[in-house]
Design a protein around this motif. Sequence first.
Motif, PDB file in Angstrom:
ATOM      1  N   GLU A  13      87.521   3.685  -3.198  1.00  0.00           N
ATOM      2  CA  GLU A  13      86.551   2.882  -2.459  1.00  0.00           C
ATOM      3  C   GLU A  13      87.044   1.449  -2.275  1.00  0.00           C
ATOM      4  O   GLU A  13      86.847   0.839  -1.215  1.00  0.00           O
ATOM      5  CB  GLU A  13      85.199   2.889  -3.178  1.00  0.00           C
ATOM      6  CG  GLU A  13      84.507   4.232  -3.210  1.00  0.00           C
ATOM      7  CD  GLU A  13      83.986   4.674  -1.852  1.00  0.00           C
ATOM      8  OE1 GLU A  13      83.973   3.873  -0.905  1.00  0.00           O
ATOM      9  OE2 GLU A  13      83.585   5.854  -1.742  1.00  0.00           O
ATOM     10  N   SER A  16      89.628   1.440   0.472  1.00  0.00           N
ATOM     11  CA  SER A  16      88.994   1.614   1.776  1.00  0.00           C
ATOM     12  C   SER A  16      88.257   0.341   2.193  1.00  0.00           C
ATOM     13  O   SER A  16      88.245  -0.021   3.378  1.00  0.00           O
ATOM     14  CB  SER A  16      88.017   2.792   1.731  1.00  0.00           C
ATOM     15  OG  SER A  16      88.705   4.005   1.500  1.00  0.00           O
ATOM     16  N   LEU A  17      87.632  -0.324   1.229  1.00  0.00           N
ATOM     17  CA  LEU A  17      86.958  -1.591   1.540  1.00  0.00           C
ATOM     18  C   LEU A  17      87.969  -2.614   2.051  1.00  0.00           C
ATOM     19  O   LEU A  17      87.710  -3.301   3.051  1.00  0.00           O
ATOM     20  CB  LEU A  17      86.255  -2.111   0.282  1.00  0.00           C
ATOM     21  CG  LEU A  17      85.246  -3.257   0.421  1.00  0.00           C
ATOM     22  CD1 LEU A  17      84.338  -3.313  -0.823  1.00  0.00           C
ATOM     23  CD2 LEU A  17      85.895  -4.613   0.633  1.00  0.00           C
ATOM     24  N   THR A  18      89.103  -2.710   1.376  1.00  0.00           N
ATOM     25  CA  THR A  18      90.140  -3.664   1.793  1.00  0.00           C
ATOM     26  C   THR A  18      90.598  -3.380   3.218  1.00  0.00           C
ATOM     27  O   THR A  18      90.726  -4.301   4.045  1.00  0.00           O
ATOM     28  CB  THR A  18      91.335  -3.604   0.835  1.00  0.00           C
ATOM     29  OG1 THR A  18      90.890  -3.824  -0.503  1.00  0.00           O
ATOM     30  CG2 THR A  18      92.365  -4.672   1.184  1.00  0.00           C
ATOM     31  N   HIS A  85      90.740  -6.037  -7.669  1.00  0.00           N
ATOM     32  CA  HIS A  85      90.337  -4.629  -7.681  1.00  0.00           C
ATOM     33  C   HIS A  85      91.347  -3.789  -8.467  1.00  0.00           C
ATOM     34  O   HIS A  85      90.959  -2.970  -9.320  1.00  0.00           O
ATOM     35  CB  HIS A  85      90.219  -4.121  -6.236  1.00  0.00           C
ATOM     36  CG  HIS A  85      90.134  -2.635  -6.133  1.00  0.00           C
ATOM     37  ND1 HIS A  85      91.163  -1.877  -5.600  1.00  0.00           N
ATOM     38  CD2 HIS A  85      89.175  -1.752  -6.522  1.00  0.00           C
ATOM     39  CE1 HIS A  85      90.827  -0.602  -5.659  1.00  0.00           C
ATOM     40  NE2 HIS A  85      89.629  -0.486  -6.200  1.00  0.00           N
ATOM     41  N   THR A 122      81.255  -0.798  -5.637  1.00  0.00           N
ATOM     42  CA  THR A 122      82.315  -0.867  -4.639  1.00  0.00           C
ATOM     43  C   THR A 122      82.044   0.078  -3.480  1.00  0.00           C
ATOM     44  O   THR A 122      82.319  -0.252  -2.313  1.00  0.00           O
ATOM     45  CB  THR A 122      83.666  -0.558  -5.301  1.00  0.00           C
ATOM     46  OG1 THR A 122      83.835  -1.418  -6.442  1.00  0.00           O
ATOM     47  CG2 THR A 122      84.815  -0.799  -4.339  1.00  0.00           C
ATOM     48  N   ARG A 126      81.793  -1.030   0.232  1.00  0.00           N
ATOM     49  CA  ARG A 126      82.722  -0.441   1.206  1.00  0.00           C
ATOM     50  C   ARG A 126      81.976  -0.047   2.473  1.00  0.00           C
ATOM     51  O   ARG A 126      82.448  -0.250   3.599  1.00  0.00           O
ATOM     52  CB  ARG A 126      83.425   0.766   0.593  1.00  0.00           C
ATOM     53  CG  ARG A 126      84.589   1.305   1.423  1.00  0.00           C
ATOM     54  CD  ARG A 126      84.209   2.389   2.388  1.00  0.00           C
ATOM     55  NE  ARG A 126      83.765   3.595   1.712  1.00  0.00           N
ATOM     56  CZ  ARG A 126      83.408   4.695   2.356  1.00  0.00           C
ATOM     57  NH1 ARG A 126      83.413   4.744   3.682  1.00  0.00           N
ATOM     58  NH2 ARG A 126      82.986   5.759   1.681  1.00  0.00           N
ATOM     59  N   GLU A 130      82.674  -1.244   6.259  1.00  0.00           N
ATOM     60  CA  GLU A 130      82.807  -0.312   7.385  1.00  0.00           C
ATOM     61  C   GLU A 130      81.823  -0.668   8.499  1.00  0.00           C
ATOM     62  O   GLU A 130      82.152  -0.565   9.686  1.00  0.00           O
ATOM     63  CB  GLU A 130      82.548   1.122   6.912  1.00  0.00           C
ATOM     64  CG  GLU A 130      83.540   1.648   5.890  1.00  0.00           C
ATOM     65  CD  GLU A 130      84.776   2.244   6.533  1.00  0.00           C
ATOM     66  OE1 GLU A 130      85.003   2.016   7.732  1.00  0.00           O
ATOM     67  OE2 GLU A 130      85.510   2.941   5.814  1.00  0.00           O
TER      68      GLU A 130
END
Length: 248
Positions: A13, A16-18, A85, A122, A126, A130
């Motif tokens: 997660e 993917s957030l980054t 992270h 997170t 995330r 998105e």
Amino acid sequence: METAEFIHALDQEGRSLTAAAAEAGPDAKVPTCPDWQVRDLLRHTGAVHRWATTFVAEGAPAPRPLGEPPELDGDALLDWFREGHLRLVGTLSAAPPDLRCWHFLPAPSPLAFWARRQAHETAVHRVDAESARGRALEEIARDIAAGFAADGIDELLRGFHARPKSRVRTDGPRTLRVRATDTADATWTVRLSAEPPVTERNDEGDADCEVSGPAALLYLSLWNRLPLPAVTGDAALATLWREKSAVE
């Protein structure tokens, strides 16, 4: 879910957030958090990651304030977030099972608590990232495993909203039921009153209102990222949730 599964979810997660934040850009608005731009999302989540790491890494026995994030932006902010992270993931992965440190919700162990809490922290953020790059929340929900989502609902209802801080209160006794339609044994009975909610994972007795839907949609809805999927019975209880359930 096992602690290792939560750490894996946290790892995925956060990555993917980054990626979503980098694509959206620091100036992008975050529709799910209307007061934020992507830079605010990265600063907040990065500060939480570092805060959580200190308890696990140092075995800190008492609460500490959340630190202020640095005034970074652009690629430097992304690098700072990524570093924090990865440090959190590494610290949790290396921590001993008998770790002793402060934690703020019931859990089998402090390590289990921090892995679970940071995975869900997170994952929700995330989703925020998105949304900032323009993905529809219903589409994002399809990426969230039903079992993970059900666990997040359980943490919210039986953890956060069992605390005295919960503002979801009613003058007289009322019952709210939350039902995930795609996951076995994922139904909660939330008993509301002038005291903090009392939640059990069952579907026993009558309910004044029922909120139902796929676990991932419910997860995002109960964290106030989406409208509630389906409401039957007294809709005033669903409205109460929307108005009073923000976690403090």
